[in-house]
Design an enzyme around this catalytic site. Structure first.
Site, PDB file in Angstrom:
ATOM      1  N   GLY A   1       0.820  -1.202   0.000  1.00  0.00           N
ATOM      2  CA  GLY A   1       0.000   0.000   0.000  1.00  0.00           C
ATOM      3  C   GLY A   1       0.850   1.247   0.000  1.00  0.00           C
ATOM      4  N   CYS A   2       0.267   2.357   0.400  1.00  0.00           N
ATOM      5  CA  CYS A   2       0.963   3.645   0.410  1.00  0.00           C
ATOM      6  C   CYS A   2       2.326   3.512   1.076  1.00  0.00           C
ATOM      7  CB  CYS A   2       0.112   4.691   1.118  1.00  0.00           C
ATOM      8  SG  CYS A   2       0.921   6.308   1.237  1.00  0.00           S
ATOM      9  N   PHE A   3       3.377   3.890   0.347  1.00  0.00           N
ATOM     10  CA  PHE A   3       4.711   3.617   0.864  1.00  0.00           C
ATOM     11  C   PHE A   3       5.161   4.555   1.971  1.00  0.00           C
ATOM     12  CE2 PHE A   3       6.544   5.443  -3.444  1.00  0.00           C
ATOM     13  CZ  PHE A   3       6.053   6.712  -3.165  1.00  0.00           C
ATOM     14  N   TRP A   4       4.444   5.632   2.209  1.00  0.00           N
ATOM     15  CA  TRP A   4       4.862   6.545   3.286  1.00  0.00           C
ATOM     16  C   TRP A   4       4.822   5.854   4.649  1.00  0.00           C
ATOM     17  CZ3 TRP A   4       1.152  11.033   1.533  1.00  0.00           C
ATOM     18  CH2 TRP A   4       1.651  11.607   0.360  1.00  0.00           C
TER      19      TRP A   4
ATOM     20  N   GLU B   1       3.746   0.691  -5.342  1.00  0.00           N
ATOM     21  CA  GLU B   1       4.587   1.430  -4.405  1.00  0.00           C
ATOM     22  C   GLU B   1       5.287   0.425  -3.495  1.00  0.00           C
ATOM     23  OE1 GLU B   1       2.659   4.635  -2.370  1.00  0.00           O
ATOM     24  OE2 GLU B   1       1.728   5.408  -4.191  1.00  0.00           O
TER      25      GLU B   1
END
Length: 213
Positions: free
Chosen positions: A53-56, A97
């Site tokens: 998912g969102c890599f942040w 991502e």
């Protein structure tokens, strides 16, 4: 920022052309004070490449683990060389991502990284994580060695059996060698994003199921 992309992967012919070189420079890791670009890894360390998912938020989780020497975020599993974030968000690169984790296996094992991977996202959701929808959010493990590949597949079977037992569903995580998937470093603003923006976006849908055993 949170563009919605297709749920179908493009073929190589359909993918955006990209570029021959990375057009941006990357700085030192703002938390670990090690290189972000880790194409050359110190002796004794190993590399894990994971898409969840969102890599942040994913990167933030891993840089906090003891034994992790460096982390970076990037794009993997697709066709377009050196894509931009905006290009990946169109769904026309085929990339997901990803987080690249350089770690000391005498402190933290690859198995521990994979178990953590499963616990902090929902690996049953296909081309999405929570409200983030698109091929760039798909779950993926890209092993860098045959030993990692065997470990990843064994742990995936174990976790899937537990998810099925609890009525949640089967794992959709993509597993293939990192040498096939590739890895392209994301732009500097995305590296250690949540260290630079502590109140930034964290999306991690998860199943709430701990790894068994």
């Amino acid at each position: 920022m949170f563009a919605r992309a297709s749920s179908s992967l493009p073929t190589a012919d359909q993918a955006l052309p990209g570029r021959s070189e990375r057009p941006w420079q990357l700085r030192e890791h703002v938390v670990l004070k090690t290189p972000v670009v880790t194409d050359e890894v110190p002796e004794g360390l190993e590399v894990a490449v994971l898409g969840l998912g969102c890599f942040w938020g994913a990167e933030e989780t891993y840089w906090q683990l003891p034994g992790v020497w460096s982390t970076s975020v990037g794009y993997a599993g697709g066709h377009t060389p050196h894509p931009t974030y905006e290009e990946v968000c169109t769904g026309r690169t085929g990339h997901t991502e990803a987080v690249r984790v350089v770690f000391d296996p005498t402190v933290v094992s690859y198995a521990d990284l994979v178990k953590r991977f499963f616990e902090i996202h929902d690996p049953t959701q296909g081309m999405r994580q929570g409200n983030d929808i698109g091929t760039q959010y798909r779950s993926a493990i890209y092993p860098t060695t045959p030993e990692q590949d065997a470990t990843a597949r064994e742990l995936t079977r174990t976790y899937e059996a537990e998810l099925v037992r609890q009525g949640i569903g089967k794992v959709t995580t993509e597993i293939r060698p990192a040498s096939e998937a590739g890895y392209y470093y994301a732009e500097d603003p995305h590296q250690q994003y949540l260290a630079k923006n502590p109140f930034g976006y964290r999306c991690h849908a998860d199943t709430g199921v701990k790894f068994p055993g």
